[in-house]
Design a protein around this motif. Structure first.
Motif, mmCIF file in Angstrom:
data_model
loop_
_atom_site.group_PDB
_atom_site.id
_atom_site.type_symbol
_atom_site.label_atom_id
_atom_site.label_comp_id
_atom_site.label_asym_id
_atom_site.label_seq_id
_atom_site.Cartn_x
_atom_site.Cartn_y
_atom_site.Cartn_z
ATOM 1 N N VAL A 163 -6.568 30.885 -171.218
ATOM 2 C CA VAL A 163 -6.093 31.623 -170.048
ATOM 3 C C VAL A 163 -4.775 32.297 -170.428
ATOM 4 O O VAL A 163 -3.828 31.614 -170.820
ATOM 5 C CB VAL A 163 -5.886 30.677 -168.841
ATOM 6 C CG1 VAL A 163 -5.246 31.417 -167.678
ATOM 7 C CG2 VAL A 163 -7.204 30.047 -168.429
ATOM 8 N N PRO A 164 -4.695 33.625 -170.328
ATOM 9 C CA PRO A 164 -3.450 34.313 -170.677
ATOM 10 C C PRO A 164 -2.381 34.086 -169.604
ATOM 11 O O PRO A 164 -2.700 33.892 -168.432
ATOM 12 C CB PRO A 164 -3.860 35.782 -170.741
ATOM 13 C CG PRO A 164 -5.089 35.884 -169.918
ATOM 14 C CD PRO A 164 -5.762 34.534 -169.953
ATOM 15 N N GLY A 165 -1.120 34.089 -170.027
ATOM 16 C CA GLY A 165 -0.035 33.975 -169.060
ATOM 17 C C GLY A 165 0.635 32.625 -169.017
ATOM 18 O O GLY A 165 1.620 32.440 -168.318
ATOM 19 N N ILE A 166 0.118 31.650 -169.749
ATOM 20 C CA ILE A 166 0.761 30.342 -169.889
ATOM 21 C C ILE A 166 1.255 30.270 -171.335
ATOM 22 O O ILE A 166 0.464 30.092 -172.253
ATOM 23 C CB ILE A 166 -0.221 29.174 -169.604
ATOM 24 C CG1 ILE A 166 -0.802 29.251 -168.198
ATOM 25 C CG2 ILE A 166 0.452 27.829 -169.866
ATOM 26 C CD1 ILE A 166 0.119 28.811 -167.092
ATOM 27 N N ASP A 167 2.557 30.442 -171.527
ATOM 28 C CA ASP A 167 3.099 30.454 -172.883
ATOM 29 C C ASP A 167 3.253 29.040 -173.454
ATOM 30 O O ASP A 167 2.951 28.803 -174.612
ATOM 31 C CB ASP A 167 4.444 31.177 -172.921
ATOM 32 C CG ASP A 167 4.319 32.654 -172.558
ATOM 33 O OD1 ASP A 167 3.200 33.201 -172.631
ATOM 34 O OD2 ASP A 167 5.343 33.251 -172.194
ATOM 35 N N VAL A 196 -4.733 28.542 -158.723
ATOM 36 C CA VAL A 196 -3.381 28.580 -159.263
ATOM 37 C C VAL A 196 -3.074 30.020 -159.648
ATOM 38 O O VAL A 196 -3.858 30.659 -160.345
ATOM 39 C CB VAL A 196 -3.270 27.662 -160.506
ATOM 40 C CG1 VAL A 196 -1.896 27.747 -161.111
ATOM 41 C CG2 VAL A 196 -3.621 26.231 -160.161
ATOM 42 N N HIS A 197 -1.938 30.529 -159.186
ATOM 43 C CA HIS A 197 -1.532 31.894 -159.503
ATOM 44 C C HIS A 197 -0.481 31.880 -160.604
ATOM 45 O O HIS A 197 0.362 30.978 -160.656
ATOM 46 C CB HIS A 197 -0.969 32.580 -158.255
ATOM 47 C CG HIS A 197 -1.983 32.694 -157.153
ATOM 48 N ND1 HIS A 197 -2.803 33.780 -157.012
ATOM 49 C CD2 HIS A 197 -2.316 31.831 -156.170
ATOM 50 C CE1 HIS A 197 -3.606 33.591 -155.970
ATOM 51 N NE2 HIS A 197 -3.323 32.410 -155.452
ATOM 52 N N LEU A 198 -0.535 32.883 -161.466
ATOM 53 C CA LEU A 198 0.409 33.004 -162.575
ATOM 54 C C LEU A 198 1.450 34.070 -162.253
ATOM 55 O O LEU A 198 1.120 35.107 -161.660
ATOM 56 C CB LEU A 198 -0.331 33.379 -163.851
ATOM 57 C CG LEU A 198 -1.472 32.424 -164.242
ATOM 58 C CD1 LEU A 198 -2.228 32.969 -165.438
ATOM 59 C CD2 LEU A 198 -0.925 31.052 -164.546
ATOM 60 N N PRO A 199 2.703 33.834 -162.639
ATOM 61 C CA PRO A 199 3.734 34.868 -162.413
ATOM 62 C C PRO A 199 3.508 36.071 -163.318
ATOM 63 O O PRO A 199 2.763 36.000 -164.296
ATOM 64 C CB PRO A 199 5.033 34.132 -162.760
ATOM 65 C CG PRO A 199 4.623 33.067 -163.711
ATOM 66 C CD PRO A 199 3.230 32.660 -163.328
ATOM 67 N N GLU A 200 4.192 37.153 -162.996
ATOM 68 C CA GLU A 200 4.048 38.353 -163.825
ATOM 69 C C GLU A 200 4.579 38.111 -165.231
ATOM 70 O O GLU A 200 4.002 38.552 -166.211
ATOM 71 C CB GLU A 200 4.818 39.512 -163.183
ATOM 72 C CG GLU A 200 4.627 40.820 -163.905
ATOM 73 C CD GLU A 200 5.227 41.991 -163.173
ATOM 74 O OE1 GLU A 200 5.013 43.135 -163.648
ATOM 75 O OE2 GLU A 200 5.897 41.804 -162.152
ATOM 76 N N PHE A 201 5.696 37.355 -165.336
ATOM 77 C CA PHE A 201 6.304 37.039 -166.625
ATOM 78 C C PHE A 201 6.715 35.591 -166.631
ATOM 79 O O PHE A 201 7.059 35.028 -165.604
ATOM 80 C CB PHE A 201 7.563 37.887 -166.871
ATOM 81 C CG PHE A 201 7.332 39.367 -166.764
ATOM 82 C CD1 PHE A 201 6.734 40.060 -167.796
ATOM 83 C CD2 PHE A 201 7.734 40.056 -165.633
ATOM 84 C CE1 PHE A 201 6.521 41.425 -167.696
ATOM 85 C CE2 PHE A 201 7.523 41.430 -165.521
ATOM 86 C CZ PHE A 201 6.921 42.109 -166.561
ATOM 87 N N GLN A 202 6.704 34.959 -167.804
ATOM 88 C CA GLN A 202 7.272 33.631 -167.960
ATOM 89 C C GLN A 202 8.722 33.812 -168.422
ATOM 90 O O GLN A 202 9.071 34.830 -169.006
ATOM 91 C CB GLN A 202 6.475 32.803 -168.988
ATOM 92 C CG GLN A 202 5.060 32.498 -168.551
ATOM 93 C CD GLN A 202 4.973 31.485 -167.409
ATOM 94 O OE1 GLN A 202 5.942 30.888 -166.994
ATOM 95 N NE2 GLN A 202 3.766 31.313 -166.879
#
Length: 106
Positions: free
Chosen positions: A33-37, A99-105
């Motif tokens: 899943v993209p967006g979780i660094d 679960v929603h991901l922020p635009e940037f970490q």
């Protein structure tokens, strides 16, 4: 086992199967899943696995600990349903969670 849907900032959805007991972070990583660094690998030391749990599901994630709250306080996008996904252990009660991901970490 159950399903959790991760929603990217642009609305792209990733519904994945989770293994009970794994963290939300590890579940996202295992399913690409993209967006979780997850720069710190899940040790609650970086805040790069920040997520917004859907309000209908926040109670199923338990209570954030002091260390997690300190990390979240450094996150500019912090909301009432913010959690660090490395600190949320999956359980059967989470089947269907969003679960929603922020635009940037951070």
């Amino acid at each position: 086992m159950g399903n959790i849907t991760f929603v990217e900032h642009d609305g792209t959805q990733h519904t994945v199967v989770f293994e009970e007991g794994k963290s939300l972070m590890q579940t996202a990583i295992d399913n690409l899943v993209p967006g979780i660094d997850a720069d710190c690998g899940g040790s609650c030391a970086c805040g790069t696995c920040h997520v917004f749990v859907d309000p209908d599901w926040i109670a199923s994630t338990g209570t954030a600990g002091d260390e997690e709250l300190l990390m979240l306080d450094m996150t500019p996008e912090k909301m009432a349903t913010s959690r660090l996904s490395c600190q949320v252990q999956t359980s059967v009660e989470m089947d269907g969670m969003i679960v929603h991901l922020p635009e940037f970490q951070m």
